[in-house]
Write a protein that holds these residues in place. Sequence first.
Motif, PDB file in Angstrom:
ATOM      1  N   ALA A  54      16.353 -28.361 -39.068  1.00  0.00           N
ATOM      2  CA  ALA A  54      16.325 -29.491 -38.137  1.00  0.00           C
ATOM      3  C   ALA A  54      16.626 -29.050 -36.714  1.00  0.00           C
ATOM      4  N   VAL A  55      17.555 -28.124 -36.554  1.00  0.00           N
ATOM      5  CA  VAL A  55      17.898 -27.625 -35.216  1.00  0.00           C
ATOM      6  C   VAL A  55      16.757 -26.773 -34.646  1.00  0.00           C
ATOM      7  N   LEU A  56      16.163 -25.941 -35.472  1.00  0.00           N
ATOM      8  CA  LEU A  56      15.095 -25.061 -34.997  1.00  0.00           C
ATOM      9  C   LEU A  56      13.812 -25.812 -34.657  1.00  0.00           C
ATOM     10  N   LEU A  57      13.609 -26.993 -35.232  1.00  0.00           N
ATOM     11  CA  LEU A  57      12.369 -27.745 -35.030  1.00  0.00           C
ATOM     12  C   LEU A  57      12.527 -28.902 -34.063  1.00  0.00           C
ATOM     13  N   ILE A  58      13.604 -28.928 -33.297  1.00  0.00           N
ATOM     14  CA  ILE A  58      13.803 -29.999 -32.312  1.00  0.00           C
ATOM     15  C   ILE A  58      12.725 -29.919 -31.233  1.00  0.00           C
ATOM     16  N   ASP A  59      12.242 -31.090 -30.827  1.00  0.00           N
ATOM     17  CA  ASP A  59      11.254 -31.211 -29.747  1.00  0.00           C
ATOM     18  C   ASP A  59       9.966 -30.458 -30.095  1.00  0.00           C
ATOM     19  N   LEU A  60       9.540 -30.556 -31.327  1.00  0.00           N
ATOM     20  CA  LEU A  60       8.277 -29.966 -31.758  1.00  0.00           C
ATOM     21  C   LEU A  60       7.253 -31.086 -31.907  1.00  0.00           C
ATOM     22  N   HIS A  61       6.092 -30.937 -31.252  1.00  0.00           N
ATOM     23  CA  HIS A  61       5.074 -31.982 -31.274  1.00  0.00           C
ATOM     24  C   HIS A  61       3.696 -31.466 -31.652  1.00  0.00           C
ATOM     25  N   SER A  62       3.547 -30.190 -31.864  1.00  0.00           N
ATOM     26  CA  SER A  62       2.240 -29.623 -32.182  1.00  0.00           C
ATOM     27  C   SER A  62       2.277 -28.974 -33.550  1.00  0.00           C
ATOM     28  N   ARG A  63       1.268 -29.280 -34.357  1.00  0.00           N
ATOM     29  CA  ARG A  63       1.199 -28.708 -35.690  1.00  0.00           C
ATOM     30  C   ARG A  63       0.732 -27.256 -35.663  1.00  0.00           C
ATOM     31  N   THR A  64       0.162 -26.827 -34.546  1.00  0.00           N
ATOM     32  CA  THR A  64      -0.306 -25.448 -34.424  1.00  0.00           C
ATOM     33  C   THR A  64       0.721 -24.537 -33.786  1.00  0.00           C
ATOM     34  N   SER A  65       1.895 -25.055 -33.473  1.00  0.00           N
ATOM     35  CA  SER A  65       2.937 -24.240 -32.855  1.00  0.00           C
ATOM     36  C   SER A  65       3.477 -23.230 -33.855  1.00  0.00           C
ATOM     37  N   LEU A  66       4.041 -22.144 -33.306  1.00  0.00           N
ATOM     38  CA  LEU A  66       4.619 -21.125 -34.167  1.00  0.00           C
ATOM     39  C   LEU A  66       5.811 -21.666 -34.940  1.00  0.00           C
ATOM     40  N   ARG A  67       6.572 -22.564 -34.312  1.00  0.00           N
ATOM     41  CA  ARG A  67       7.726 -23.131 -35.008  1.00  0.00           C
ATOM     42  C   ARG A  67       7.306 -24.046 -36.149  1.00  0.00           C
ATOM     43  N   ALA A  68       6.120 -24.638 -36.034  1.00  0.00           N
ATOM     44  CA  ALA A  68       5.648 -25.497 -37.123  1.00  0.00           C
ATOM     45  C   ALA A  68       5.403 -24.702 -38.402  1.00  0.00           C
ATOM     46  N   GLN A  69       5.081 -23.412 -38.259  1.00  0.00           N
ATOM     47  CA  GLN A  69       4.885 -22.582 -39.440  1.00  0.00           C
ATOM     48  C   GLN A  69       6.177 -22.423 -40.244  1.00  0.00           C
ATOM     49  N   LEU A  70       7.311 -22.547 -39.562  1.00  0.00           N
ATOM     50  CA  LEU A  70       8.583 -22.477 -40.279  1.00  0.00           C
ATOM     51  C   LEU A  70       8.718 -23.629 -41.264  1.00  0.00           C
ATOM     52  N   HIS A  71       8.144 -24.763 -40.922  1.00  0.00           N
ATOM     53  CA  HIS A  71       8.214 -25.925 -41.798  1.00  0.00           C
ATOM     54  C   HIS A  71       7.130 -25.891 -42.875  1.00  0.00           C
ATOM     55  N   ASN A  72       5.950 -25.414 -42.538  1.00  0.00           N
ATOM     56  CA  ASN A  72       4.804 -25.504 -43.443  1.00  0.00           C
ATOM     57  C   ASN A  72       4.529 -24.232 -44.234  1.00  0.00           C
TER      58      ASN A  72
END
Length: 512
Positions: free
Chosen positions: A134-152
């Motif tokens: 939850a802390v690492l994915l704060i202010d994430l709005h794009s599914r193609t972002s590198l941080r989104a890969q952490l979730h998916n």
Amino acid sequence: MVGAKAVTSPNTSLRLAPQRRGVNSVIVSPPFYQVSCCGSVPCTCCCPSRWPALTESPCSRLFYILLHVGTSAVCCLLLSRTVVERVWGKAHGIQMPSGLCTHLFGLSHCPVLSGSGAVYRVCAGTATFHLLQAVLLIDLHSRTSLRAQLHNSFWLLKLLFLLGLCAVAFCIPDEHLFPAWHYIGICGGFTFILLQLVLITAFAHSWNKNWQTGAAQDCRWFFAVLLTTLGFYSMAGAAAVLLFQHYTHPAGCLLNKMLLSLHLCFCGLLSFLSIAPCIRLKQPRSGLLQASIISCYIMYLTFSALSSRPPESVILQGQNHTLCLPGLSKMESHTPDTSLAMMSAGIMYACVLFACNEASYLAEVFGPLWIVKVYSYEFQKPSLCFCCPKTVEPEEGPSGVAARPADQETSPAPPVQVQQLSYSYSAFHFVFFLASLYVMVTLTNWFSYEGAELEKTFTTGSWATFWVKVASCWACVLLYLGLLLAPFCWSPTPDPQHPIFRRHCHRVSIAK
């Protein structure tokens, strides 16, 4: 159709999902070894020829739900004395090997690997796992972002990381774990209860507002509102009759009788206020539909509380009898019935999963202040899918141009466009963090976690759990009353076209 770029390997196929309301979803079908290992490819579907096409977001959400269900099941098994005795053959719990304990702690007294301590440790690992994401994915709005890969993606690595967190928690001595983590769990559990209450009241509010919009235009929606309202009131009435029949007794159970009577009065009060002229003057779409939904939820919370309380013992004709529970309502002594308590626990866990998914969706649609904005959302047309609004009210952007609704024709998009999230990843993990704490304190009887056992939870209950659920019911009543009475704190301009407003103005003109 919006274009999408993807870098694929020779063994990776790429196709675009059917367009739905102007949003495209990229579905990647990688080889199975990339899905099952720790690569960055999202796990969409292992058998695309047999299963329907799943995008990244629903598939990832499904995996996290299954992960949470699995950890909760492990907690139940470790808390069950029957399972520990039959599987390990130890009546006093599973002890950590003395050699490992001495090497890690330098102590001869080792922590028990079962019971409430094991539940605290497994839930500590799960809660930390979701809080970090939850802390690492704060202010994430794009599914193609590198941080989104952490979730998916990175499923195997995340599973190993979760197991590592739980293993580290089992290495913490009891005297260092219980005092601090117990209070963290209590605070997180109460926060999750408040979140659930906000969601159920918002659900009832949105349902009523959406269908009342259709009832003002079409008589079919009016009949739908009428039948649904009668259905919910029928369920609430039937629940009240069954609760009086199974959880009360002429010889005792005074607390149950008072509680049921009080909660029925609450249901009547909320129903009366929902259609009161002064309330409808401020909230024209207020009606009995939302009051009937809240009444049903109040009866469920009452049932959950009564099934969690310890039985009551009375002396009748010189004999000791146990009353106030379904399996103990008769004069004969027999094994208490645990089916109703287990059904209550199943409904509770279904509400937990609903809260986790709905809160993350509303957080993405309405932003950080979704708890406030969800109540002021205005539906333009009625729909059966009222709990998932597609757009929010148009807001002025930085250039002074109002935002365009999702169901309106849009101009051709530029070649590169950011793919928006279907739900907030950060809010999703934060709510699962709270849900892990809620499951932890619920299984271990909240304030009386010492000696907690799964069998006692479903047979004897505890007063701590009983009063927590009663307080949740009263908080739900206060929250709904606050929603009804909040417009009286300010003076918004009423709708001149509403019939109630016109009748009110007509009476004022006659008086003058």
